[in-house]
Design a protein around this motif. Structure first.
Motif, PDB file in Angstrom:
ATOM      1  N   VAL A 122       0.831  -1.211   0.000  1.00  0.00           N
ATOM      2  CA  VAL A 122       0.000   0.000   0.000  1.00  0.00           C
ATOM      3  C   VAL A 122       0.860   1.253   0.000  1.00  0.00           C
ATOM      4  CG1 VAL A 122      -1.644   1.347   1.371  1.00  0.00           C
ATOM      5  CG2 VAL A 122      -1.973  -1.117   1.093  1.00  0.00           C
ATOM      6  N   PHE A 123       1.855   1.298   0.897  1.00  0.00           N
ATOM      7  CA  PHE A 123       2.690   2.490   1.007  1.00  0.00           C
ATOM      8  C   PHE A 123       3.537   2.685  -0.255  1.00  0.00           C
ATOM      9  CE2 PHE A 123       2.619   1.625   5.822  1.00  0.00           C
ATOM     10  CZ  PHE A 123       1.443   2.336   5.955  1.00  0.00           C
ATOM     11  N   ALA A 124       4.104   1.597  -0.773  1.00  0.00           N
ATOM     12  CA  ALA A 124       4.935   1.700  -1.973  1.00  0.00           C
ATOM     13  C   ALA A 124       4.104   2.116  -3.180  1.00  0.00           C
ATOM     14  CB  ALA A 124       5.640   0.371  -2.236  1.00  0.00           C
ATOM     15  N   SER A 125       2.897   1.576  -3.293  1.00  0.00           N
ATOM     16  CA  SER A 125       2.028   1.958  -4.414  1.00  0.00           C
ATOM     17  C   SER A 125       1.645   3.428  -4.324  1.00  0.00           C
ATOM     18  CB  SER A 125       0.762   1.088  -4.417  1.00  0.00           C
ATOM     19  OG  SER A 125       1.089  -0.271  -4.611  1.00  0.00           O
ATOM     20  N   HIS A 126       1.341   3.876  -3.106  1.00  0.00           N
ATOM     21  CA  HIS A 126       0.999   5.288  -2.926  1.00  0.00           C
ATOM     22  C   HIS A 126       2.179   6.183  -3.275  1.00  0.00           C
ATOM     23  CE1 HIS A 126       0.416   9.048  -0.589  1.00  0.00           C
ATOM     24  NE2 HIS A 126      -0.855   8.882  -0.944  1.00  0.00           N
ATOM     25  N   ALA A 127       3.394   5.773  -2.892  1.00  0.00           N
ATOM     26  CA  ALA A 127       4.583   6.573  -3.196  1.00  0.00           C
ATOM     27  C   ALA A 127       4.821   6.685  -4.696  1.00  0.00           C
ATOM     28  CB  ALA A 127       5.811   5.954  -2.520  1.00  0.00           C
ATOM     29  N   ARG A 128       4.381   5.670  -5.470  1.00  0.00           N
ATOM     30  CA  ARG A 128       4.529   5.706  -6.932  1.00  0.00           C
ATOM     31  C   ARG A 128       3.371   6.423  -7.613  1.00  0.00           C
ATOM     32  NH1 ARG A 128       6.592   0.311  -5.897  1.00  0.00           N
ATOM     33  NH2 ARG A 128       8.792   0.181  -6.518  1.00  0.00           N
ATOM     34  N   GLY A 129       2.440   6.945  -6.824  1.00  0.00           N
ATOM     35  CA  GLY A 129       1.341   7.707  -7.397  1.00  0.00           C
ATOM     36  C   GLY A 129       0.134   6.889  -7.792  1.00  0.00           C
ATOM     37  N   ALA A 130       0.005   5.663  -7.278  1.00  0.00           N
ATOM     38  CA  ALA A 130      -1.149   4.828  -7.619  1.00  0.00           C
ATOM     39  C   ALA A 130      -2.424   5.433  -7.040  1.00  0.00           C
ATOM     40  CB  ALA A 130      -0.950   3.410  -7.088  1.00  0.00           C
ATOM     41  N   SER A 131      -3.524   5.275  -7.763  1.00  0.00           N
ATOM     42  CA  SER A 131      -4.809   5.803  -7.318  1.00  0.00           C
ATOM     43  C   SER A 131      -5.378   4.936  -6.193  1.00  0.00           C
ATOM     44  CB  SER A 131      -5.796   5.828  -8.478  1.00  0.00           C
ATOM     45  OG  SER A 131      -6.090   4.508  -8.911  1.00  0.00           O
ATOM     46  N   PRO A 132      -6.301   5.478  -5.398  1.00  0.00           N
ATOM     47  CA  PRO A 132      -6.927   4.670  -4.343  1.00  0.00           C
ATOM     48  C   PRO A 132      -7.609   3.412  -4.882  1.00  0.00           C
ATOM     49  CG  PRO A 132      -7.378   6.996  -3.981  1.00  0.00           C
ATOM     50  CD  PRO A 132      -6.715   6.889  -5.322  1.00  0.00           C
ATOM     51  N   SER A 133      -8.229   3.511  -6.059  1.00  0.00           N
ATOM     52  CA  SER A 133      -8.879   2.328  -6.628  1.00  0.00           C
ATOM     53  C   SER A 133      -7.855   1.255  -6.985  1.00  0.00           C
ATOM     54  CB  SER A 133      -9.692   2.716  -7.862  1.00  0.00           C
ATOM     55  OG  SER A 133      -8.853   3.293  -8.852  1.00  0.00           O
ATOM     56  N   SER A 134      -6.682   1.673  -7.461  1.00  0.00           N
ATOM     57  CA  SER A 134      -5.628   0.708  -7.784  1.00  0.00           C
ATOM     58  C   SER A 134      -5.106   0.031  -6.522  1.00  0.00           C
ATOM     59  CB  SER A 134      -4.474   1.397  -8.517  1.00  0.00           C
ATOM     60  OG  SER A 134      -4.903   1.914  -9.753  1.00  0.00           O
ATOM     61  N   ILE A 135      -4.956   0.808  -5.469  1.00  0.00           N
ATOM     62  CA  ILE A 135      -4.505   0.233  -4.199  1.00  0.00           C
ATOM     63  C   ILE A 135      -5.563  -0.724  -3.651  1.00  0.00           C
ATOM     64  CG2 ILE A 135      -3.880   0.771  -1.814  1.00  0.00           C
ATOM     65  CD1 ILE A 135      -2.690   3.392  -2.828  1.00  0.00           C
ATOM     66  N   GLY A 136      -6.821  -0.358  -3.818  1.00  0.00           N
ATOM     67  CA  GLY A 136      -7.890  -1.260  -3.416  1.00  0.00           C
ATOM     68  C   GLY A 136      -7.842  -2.571  -4.181  1.00  0.00           C
ATOM     69  N   LEU A 137      -7.411  -2.520  -5.442  1.00  0.00           N
ATOM     70  CA  LEU A 137      -7.286  -3.741  -6.246  1.00  0.00           C
ATOM     71  C   LEU A 137      -6.265  -4.696  -5.639  1.00  0.00           C
ATOM     72  CD1 LEU A 137      -7.887  -5.339  -8.855  1.00  0.00           C
ATOM     73  CD2 LEU A 137      -6.046  -4.038  -9.956  1.00  0.00           C
ATOM     74  N   VAL A 138      -5.198  -4.162  -5.044  1.00  0.00           N
ATOM     75  CA  VAL A 138      -4.181  -4.999  -4.405  1.00  0.00           C
ATOM     76  C   VAL A 138      -4.817  -5.846  -3.306  1.00  0.00           C
ATOM     77  CG1 VAL A 138      -2.095  -4.971  -2.989  1.00  0.00           C
ATOM     78  CG2 VAL A 138      -2.307  -3.415  -4.932  1.00  0.00           C
ATOM     79  N   LEU A 139      -5.579  -5.207  -2.439  1.00  0.00           N
ATOM     80  CA  LEU A 139      -6.195  -5.922  -1.325  1.00  0.00           C
ATOM     81  C   LEU A 139      -7.290  -6.866  -1.808  1.00  0.00           C
ATOM     82  CD1 LEU A 139      -6.380  -3.016   1.269  1.00  0.00           C
ATOM     83  CD2 LEU A 139      -4.574  -4.698   0.922  1.00  0.00           C
ATOM     84  N   THR A 140      -7.986  -6.480  -2.881  1.00  0.00           N
ATOM     85  CA  THR A 140      -9.026  -7.358  -3.431  1.00  0.00           C
ATOM     86  C   THR A 140      -8.413  -8.644  -3.980  1.00  0.00           C
ATOM     87  OG1 THR A 140     -10.451  -5.489  -3.982  1.00  0.00           O
ATOM     88  CG2 THR A 140     -10.868  -7.567  -5.135  1.00  0.00           C
ATOM     89  N   LEU A 141      -7.326  -8.513  -4.749  1.00  0.00           N
ATOM     90  CA  LEU A 141      -6.667  -9.703  -5.297  1.00  0.00           C
ATOM     91  C   LEU A 141      -6.111 -10.586  -4.185  1.00  0.00           C
ATOM     92  CD1 LEU A 141      -4.797  -8.169  -8.376  1.00  0.00           C
ATOM     93  CD2 LEU A 141      -6.788  -9.685  -8.406  1.00  0.00           C
ATOM     94  N   ALA A 142      -5.587  -9.951  -3.149  1.00  0.00           N
ATOM     95  CA  ALA A 142      -5.106 -10.739  -2.008  1.00  0.00           C
ATOM     96  C   ALA A 142      -6.262 -11.483  -1.351  1.00  0.00           C
ATOM     97  CB  ALA A 142      -4.409  -9.831  -0.997  1.00  0.00           C
ATOM     98  N   GLY A 143      -7.404 -10.819  -1.219  1.00  0.00           N
ATOM     99  CA  GLY A 143      -8.566 -11.478  -0.632  1.00  0.00           C
ATOM    100  C   GLY A 143      -9.075 -12.622  -1.480  1.00  0.00           C
ATOM    101  N   VAL A 144      -9.080 -12.439  -2.801  1.00  0.00           N
ATOM    102  CA  VAL A 144      -9.504 -13.521  -3.701  1.00  0.00           C
ATOM    103  C   VAL A 144      -8.565 -14.713  -3.587  1.00  0.00           C
ATOM    104  CG1 VAL A 144      -9.803 -14.164  -6.119  1.00  0.00           C
ATOM    105  CG2 VAL A 144     -10.703 -11.988  -5.297  1.00  0.00           C
ATOM    106  N   GLY A 145      -7.255 -14.440  -3.500  1.00  0.00           N
ATOM    107  CA  GLY A 145      -6.298 -15.529  -3.317  1.00  0.00           C
ATOM    108  C   GLY A 145      -6.544 -16.288  -2.038  1.00  0.00           C
ATOM    109  N   GLY A 146      -6.840 -15.561  -0.963  1.00  0.00           N
ATOM    110  CA  GLY A 146      -7.142 -16.221   0.299  1.00  0.00           C
ATOM    111  C   GLY A 146      -8.398 -17.068   0.225  1.00  0.00           C
ATOM    112  N   LEU A 147      -9.422 -16.577  -0.478  1.00  0.00           N
ATOM    113  CA  LEU A 147     -10.669 -17.334  -0.633  1.00  0.00           C
ATOM    114  C   LEU A 147     -10.436 -18.618  -1.418  1.00  0.00           C
ATOM    115  CD1 LEU A 147     -13.724 -17.697  -0.459  1.00  0.00           C
ATOM    116  CD2 LEU A 147     -13.943 -16.186  -2.451  1.00  0.00           C
ATOM    117  N   LEU A 148      -9.723 -18.522  -2.537  1.00  0.00           N
ATOM    118  CA  LEU A 148      -9.440 -19.714  -3.330  1.00  0.00           C
ATOM    119  C   LEU A 148      -8.578 -20.708  -2.550  1.00  0.00           C
ATOM    120  CD1 LEU A 148      -8.709 -18.072  -6.813  1.00  0.00           C
ATOM    121  CD2 LEU A 148     -10.807 -19.223  -6.066  1.00  0.00           C
ATOM    122  N   GLY A 149      -7.627 -20.180  -1.790  1.00  0.00           N
ATOM    123  CA  GLY A 149      -6.785 -21.062  -0.982  1.00  0.00           C
ATOM    124  C   GLY A 149      -7.576 -21.783   0.085  1.00  0.00           C
TER     125      GLY A 149
END
Length: 435
Positions: free
Chosen positions: A272-299
């Protein structure tokens, strides 16, 4: 279910190998058990309600004119209160009937969040009131969690533990994906709507828990232990700590779980912090956590299938080593979606290990100590996770995201070495089974 529990109580750890491999393949679905379905549904409703409100409670305080520092302090104090109450609740959950503790805790949380809903709806938001309600809700959640620690053992037979634990993990992962979105939709309707949803969800949890017919009272100690005055609270608390400390497998679980929680938390916030430092939008940062959550669900959905087909020790060591290159990959990517995929890969790996460790923890722990064992393991894991956000922030600011990711990869390697050295404990073939 009582017969299965008594058989487990007498059988002890020697059944852990077959239960983690072959016998689970022929066990019926836990959802055929009415009370397990009620318990699963109660957790789903609870998680959705909590996600719908907790993420937006700071926004309500900010909207009322309070500074961000105070809003964050409310969230931190509430989390710490849950950690403090959890061991105390574990002692009481091993002393008395657990089901009344569960639905009384749910009703208490409903009252706390209902009071905040009324205050927000009337436009009278007071910081002290919100703080007190948040503390009460977290304390009630800790009591509910402690009382629920031994529920699976009473609701499904031993060979059904891996599937039941996997379904509970899948439920929690799905809630983490759906809950924030649901909360956002409700918040758009009105600021008080997520709070009302949370209060109503606790009422539903209380009703579902009350409907469970299985006796969840802890098994009494042996006849010799029932003579004389009842043990003191401090003695009971110390007994739980001593049991975890004396059981070499549970010591391994404490170290592995605390390490994984700390490193995963650091990786998430580093992304989250590294993405924000590179100028990523809040929606893009939200995508990081969403993909992590999907991985956890499939696992979590795949975990029971893997546990039936692979040796338990191989799952623990293989997953531990697989996290090393995945964490290292975070140091060499600058794409937000790549962060999400790599974190999703880590989240995909963890649930199978959790199923193995939680199943065996149930097998090596007497029923009268289940709540205390669960709270000791849970508190150890959550305590280090609380430090992850601030630690990641400080390290990213001082050394940069790449150095933090590489440091996490090195720590994962150390944890994998430890898991490899202690792999025999997972199947009960290591030394010091109950030192």
């Amino acid at each position: 279910m009582d017969e299965a529990d008594e058989e487990l109580e007498h059988s002890g750890p020697q059944h852990s190998g077959p239960l983690l491999s072959k016998s689970a393949s022929s066990s019926p679905s836990p959802f055929r058990v009415r009370d397990f379905t009620l318990f699963w549904a109660a957790g789903a409703v609870d998680g959705l309600g909590t996600c719908a409100s907790s993420l937006f409670l700071p926004l309500i305080l900010l909207g009322a004119g309070y500074p961000a520092g105070l809003a964050g302090l409310v969230a931190s104090v509430a989390l710490v209160s849950g950690l403090v109450v959890s061991p105390v609740a574990g002692v009481h959950a091993d002393r008395r009937s657990r089901k009344p503790m569960m639905y009384v805790a749910a009703l208490t949380a409903a009252g706390a969040m209902g009071s905040v809903f009324v205050a927000v709806a009337l436009g009278h938001v007071v910081l002290v009131h919100v703080l007190a309600a948040a503390v009460v809700e977290q304390a009630a959640a800790a009591v509910y969690g402690a009382a629920a620690s031994g529920t699976i053992r009473r609701l499904v037979p031993p060979e059904g533990y891996p599937r039941a634990i996997g379904y509970l993990q899948a439920r929690d992962q799905a809630v983490q994906i759906v809950g924030p979105t649901l909360g956002g939709v409700l918040f758009q309707l009105a600021r008080w709507v997520p709070l009302l949803a949370d209060a109503v969800s606790f009422l539903l949890v209380a009703a579902l828990t009350k409907a469970i017919r299985t006796d969840l009272t802890p098994a009494p100690p042996g006849r010799a232990d029932r003579t004389g005055p009842p043990p003191s609270f401090v003695r009971d608390l110390a007994e739980g700590l001593r049991f975890v400390g004396a059981e070499s497998f549970l010591r391994f679980v404490v170290v592995w779980t605390a390490g994984i929680n700390a490193l995963l938390g650091a990786l998430y916030f580093n992304a989250v912090f590294a993405s924000h430092a590179r100028g990523a939008s809040p929606s893009s940062i939200g995508l990081v956590l969403t993909l992590a959550g999907v991985g956890g669900l499939l696992g979590a959905l795949a975990a029971p299938w893997l546990v039936r087909r692979l040796p338990a020790a191989r799952i623990v060591t293989g997953a531990s080593w697989a996290m090393v290159p995945t964490a290292a990959g975070l140091a060499f990517t600058s794409r937000t979606w790549a962060y999400g995929l790599l974190l999703g890969a880590v989240s995909l790996i963890v649930p199978s290990v959790v199923v193995v460790l939680q199943t065996r923890a149930l097998l090596v722990t007497p029923d009268r100590l289940l709540a205390r064992m669960g709270t000791v393991l849970g508190t150890a894991g959550q305590a280090v996770a609380v430090l992850a956000p601030v630690t990641a922030g400080v390290l990213v600011a001082a050394y940069g995201g790449r150095a933090v990711a590489l440091g996490c990869a090195g720590a994962f390697a150390a944890l994998a070495l430890y898991a490899t050295a202690r792999a025999g404990l997972v199947t009960g073939t290591g030394t010091g089974e109950a030192e």
